[in-house]
Design an enzyme around this catalytic site. Structure first.
Site, short mmCIF file in Angstrom:
data_model
loop_
_atom_site.label_atom_id
_atom_site.label_comp_id
_atom_site.label_asym_id
_atom_site.label_seq_id
_atom_site.Cartn_x
_atom_site.Cartn_y
_atom_site.Cartn_z
N ASP A 13 51.58 31.47 14.63
CA ASP A 13 50.16 31.80 14.51
C ASP A 13 49.97 32.80 13.37
OD1 ASP A 13 48.63 30.39 16.50
OD2 ASP A 13 49.74 31.51 18.00
N LYS A 23 56.26 41.77 15.59
CA LYS A 23 57.12 40.60 15.35
C LYS A 23 58.29 40.93 14.42
CE LYS A 23 54.72 37.33 17.57
NZ LYS A 23 55.26 36.44 18.60
#
Length: 407
Positions: A121, A76
């Site tokens: 998340d 990410k």
């Protein structure tokens, strides 16, 4: 469950998709990312696992280890900072900011009142918080009920303001959008929805760095035949697959997307022929893949190029984590998180299932690429699942590396 996608094609990368995401833009993003101090300067390792390949009856297994991308511990870190930089450049064109200067915090005073928000998340929120801290703008992160305190603390460590809700991931996305509208903040999300595609595109474009590094590492070697990719909302798979598709055209690898059984939104999208929702509870030990709704933008890329969609059980992910952690005489021990192993767990499932490997064209000549998308981003969860800590696995890795170097 397996589904052979009837809409998968073997054709050159379509121009209509190239105008949205391209190798050219991915490489530009990669150049900008190289200027961010929170990313490691070198490419992440591409490990060969010969013993595992022999166990599974294929010619080669290559694992791209994104756990070593940065201190953030996951892939990410490639998406959020690029999306934030491009957002600021579009929002303040008159300032003529340079990407390097933004990432070095040289315009922190000018951007002190600029605020972004996202649901997560865990890993995307952590990467966005870190990027916002480097640049000097404000960041709010919305967490749903199933995000661990461990992951919350990891995000808050980068200065983000945490907002907790009681619902699931999809409800946290809605909450982030509502807060943004109420306070005139900007959502920096890795999933798209109606009227919201530019920022998710930029996030996915950042993931092309993974494909670029794989191709550079392979150089003159034969291309891989199969690529097993994690599902989620589809952004990672779209970012990697689109790059490889553009490079190889009709000779592209076979793409297989893997999801938790209870978070099967991409599988259901393939069945229904449109971006769809998951049919299960969404709650999974693979927290980063516990997504209930497909990103429509990602689906535009996945529908014409992913050959197979499949789902796995949570315990299959844990089995794959243990296999990587253990290593072997010729396979380096690796720390791989619950979501990080989904692609490998999918491959292991395929080999174990009677006749499925043949359906996917997997045989003794196959060269398979998987991506470990995260390390132990929640160390407590990792230790609970494996019965040993990530530190112990890292020590085993160091011992293995020393032993191999001496031979």
């Amino acid at each position: 469950m397996f589904f052979a996608n009837p809409k998968a094609t073997r054709q050159p990368y379509p121009e209509a998709l190239r105008t949205i995401m391209s190798v050219e833009k991915a490489n530009e993003s990669r150049q900008w990312l190289a200027q961010w101090s929170r990313l490691n300067a070198s490419a992440t390792p591409l490990y060969e696992l010969p013993d595992l390949a022999a166990e599974l009856g294929v010619a080669q297994i290559l694992l791209k280890d994104e756990s070593q991308r940065s201190v953030l511990g996951s892939f990410k870190a490639l998406g959020a900072p690029i999306a934030l930089v491009r957002l600021i450049l579009r929002t303040f064109p008159e300032q003529r900011f340079l990407p390097r200067d933004l990432l070095e915090g040289k315009h922190a005073d000018a951007l002190a009142g600029f605020t972004v928000i996202s649901a997560t998340d865990g890993n995307h929120g952590r990467a966005l918080a870190a990027a916002a801290q480097s640049i000097g703008c404000q960041c709010h992160i919305v967490l749903h009920a199933n995000v661990s305190i461990e992951r919350e603390e990891a995000i808050a460590a980068y200065g983000a303001t945490i907002v907790r809700i009681t619902g699931n991931y999809d409800e946290s996305v809605e909450a982030a959008a509502a807060l943004a509208a109420a306070h005139d903040w900007i959502v920096v999300s890795d999933t798209s929805y109606e009227g919201y595609e530019v920022i998710p595109r930029d996030v996915m474009q950042g993931y092309g760095t993974i494909s670029a590094e794989v191709l550079e590492a392979l150089q003159a070697d034969a291309p891989v035949t199969h690529v097993f990719l994690q599902g989620g909302v589809g952004g990672l798979a779209a970012g990697i697959a689109s790059y490889l598709w553009e490079q190889y055209g009709e000779r592209r690898p076979v793409f297989v997307v893997v999801e938790p059984k209870q978070a099967d939104c991409l599988y259901q999208s393939a069945v229904e022929g449109r971006a769809a929702k998951a049919t299960g509870s969404v709650d999974s030990v693979m927290a980063g893949l516990a997504c209930g709704e497909t990103s429509p933008l990602a689906w535009r890329f996945l529908e014409p190029c992913v050959d197979f969609f499949m789902t796995i059980e949570d315990d299959e992910a844990v089995t794959a984590m243990r296999r990587l952690a253990a290593g072997s005489a010729r396979d380096i021990p690796l720390v791989a998180g619950e979501s990080g192993v989904a692609g490998l767990a999918g491959l292991m499932h395929v080999i174990a299932a009677q006749g499925v490997a043949a359906d996917l064209g997997i045989d003794t000549d196959s060269r398979v690429l998987v991506v470990n998308t995260e390390g132990a981003t929640a160390p407590g969860v990792y230790a609970e699942l494996l019965g040993e800590s990530a530190v112990v696995v890292q020590q085993r890795q160091e011992a293995w590396t020393t032993a191999v170097g001496e031979n």
